[in-house]
Scaffold this active site. Structure first.
Site, PDB file in Angstrom:
ATOM      1  CE  LYS A  83     -29.394  52.517  42.937  1.00 31.57           C
ATOM      2  NZ  LYS A  83     -28.653  52.475  41.715  1.00 31.57           N
ATOM      3  CG  ASN A 117     -22.209  54.419  42.742  1.00 34.75           C
ATOM      4  OD1 ASN A 117     -22.537  54.938  41.452  1.00 34.75           O
ATOM      5  ND2 ASN A 117     -21.815  52.921  42.849  1.00 34.75           N
ATOM      6  CG  ASP A 122     -25.760  48.037  37.067  1.00 32.10           C
ATOM      7  OD1 ASP A 122     -25.112  49.053  37.332  1.00 32.10           O
ATOM      8  OD2 ASP A 122     -25.530  47.018  37.771  1.00 32.10           O
ATOM      9  CG  HIS A 143     -28.915  51.419  36.602  1.00 38.10           C
ATOM     10  ND1 HIS A 143     -29.391  50.938  37.615  1.00 38.10           N
ATOM     11  CD2 HIS A 143     -27.540  51.449  36.642  1.00 38.10           C
ATOM     12  CE1 HIS A 143     -28.536  50.683  38.568  1.00 38.10           C
ATOM     13  NE2 HIS A 143     -27.091  50.871  37.920  1.00 38.10           N
ATOM     14  CG  HIS A 187     -22.695  52.828  37.662  1.00 41.95           C
ATOM     15  ND1 HIS A 187     -22.657  53.207  39.076  1.00 41.95           N
ATOM     16  CD2 HIS A 187     -23.329  51.603  37.527  1.00 41.95           C
ATOM     17  CE1 HIS A 187     -23.500  52.449  39.683  1.00 41.95           C
ATOM     18  NE2 HIS A 187     -23.907  51.315  38.816  1.00 41.95           N
TER      19      HIS A 187
END
Length: 348
Positions: free
Chosen positions: A103, A45, A251, A17, A19
């Protein structure tokens, strides 16, 4: 008494996970992940979310273009679920090896989630297709109703969304991402073979007192938010037990300094530079280093049905100071544990 080990050698880990953002931010942060991890599940995202095969292919190429020479790294792409997503597009991406997973963001649960799902019923045909395909569903497990306290969002999500969904689609493969509560830890522990969880370093290391007592520490602010100590301890107990359906998911979520240190700051910790050493310190504190490699390198591939990485990584007991900031083109990035000293570092 046996002297503590000075070196930890493990199979090359994966980050399930992360970004990576886009543009100049992507170019800055990708090397911190690609240097250490063999693969990473990349969150979709972006400001314009990744909802099509073509968008995922283009984003994957931008990531690969930012990987320095000599880094052996594979980004695993995910599809951002929306109320109007075409199940055929999702299936095509999965069969073509573009989408590894999809997701589910509840609408407005976190950064760039305004396009997210308004209700599970709205995407039930897509979820039914995923169940048939064996395609993993990655879940940001929080409700976003205005009447639910932010510290209760995860527990409420289990009762009102997650459990009804899993009762309805019993064969659906689900990753409950970045779990933060004893409720979630117990739910995953008691769950079936097709339910797993990722856990971040910050939720293992800190609780809400660390973020709020003695002054607000914006660089510990993430979503789901840090909880009480009893929840932190439940997460630590879960990973220390050697539970095989929990695995590394940082994350890591970078935001420029001016977007964190402001009157309405963004949620997210950029922990990629220090995450692996942070996990090692937690496992050492719990006398659980015997389970460290499985958490970082084995449990994730087993759940996803992927091979374990062939390479190795060594961590050395060599104190290292995390930089106060990392330069961006027109700002800076404050990493997780900025200015602090960590006990374990990855051998270069």
């Amino acid at each position: 008494m046996t002297a503590p080990s000075q070196v930890l050698k493990i199979r090359r880990p994966d980050d399930w996970h992360v970004h990576l953002r886009d543009g100049d931010m992507l170019k800055t942060v990708v090397p911190y992940t690609s240097e250490i991890y063999g693969r990473a599940i990349v969150m979709p995202n972006l400001a314009s979310p990744i909802t099509t095969v073509d968008a995922a292919i283009a984003y994957r190429q931008r990531i690969l273009d930012a990987v320095p020479a000599g880094h052996d790294f594979t980004p695993l792409m995910t599809c951002y679920l929306t109320d109007s997503l075409d199940a055929d597009e999702l299936e095509r991406g999965f069969h073509e090896g573009v989408f590894t997973a999809a997701k589910l963001y509840p609408a407005n649960a976190t950064t760039n989630s305004s396009h997210g799902v308004t209700s599970v019923d709205a995407i039930m045909p897509v979820l039914e297709r995923m169940e048939k395909l064996g395609m993993p569903l990655l879940v940001h497990g929080e409700v976003t109703h205005a009447d639910v306290d932010i510290f209760d969002r995860e527990a409420r999500f289990i009762d009102t969304v997650m459990e009804p969904l899993r009762q309805r689609l019993t064969a659906l493969k689900v990753v409950f991402e970045h779990i933060t509560t004893k409720d979630a830890a117990q739910y995953v522990r008691d769950g079936s073979y097709n339910l797993a969880a990722t856990i971040t370093p910050q939720h293992l290391m800190f609780n809400r007192n660390d973020m709020l007592v003695g002054g607000i520490r914006p660089h510990l602010y993430c979503l789901p938010i840090l909880k009480r100590n009893i929840h932190q301890q439940a997460l630590r107990d879960l990973v220390a037990s050697g539970f095989t359906r929990a695995f590394l998911g940082t994350d890591s979520a970078p935001h420029s300094r001016h977007r964190k240190e402001t009157r309405c700051g963004c949620a997210g910790c950029f922990n990629a530079p220090s995450a692996l050493g942070s996990y090692a310190a937690v496992f050492e504190e719990m006398n659980a280093l015997a389970h460290f490699e499985a958490f970082c390198s084995l449990n994730g591939p087993q759940f996803y049905g992927l091979p374990v990485n062939t390479g190795w990584v060594e961590l050395v007991r060599d104190e290292q100071q995390i930089p106060e900031n990392i330069a961006l083109a027109d700002d800076s990035l404050v990493p997780f544990l900025a200015g602090e000293t960590v006990r374990w570092s990855v051998k270069k």
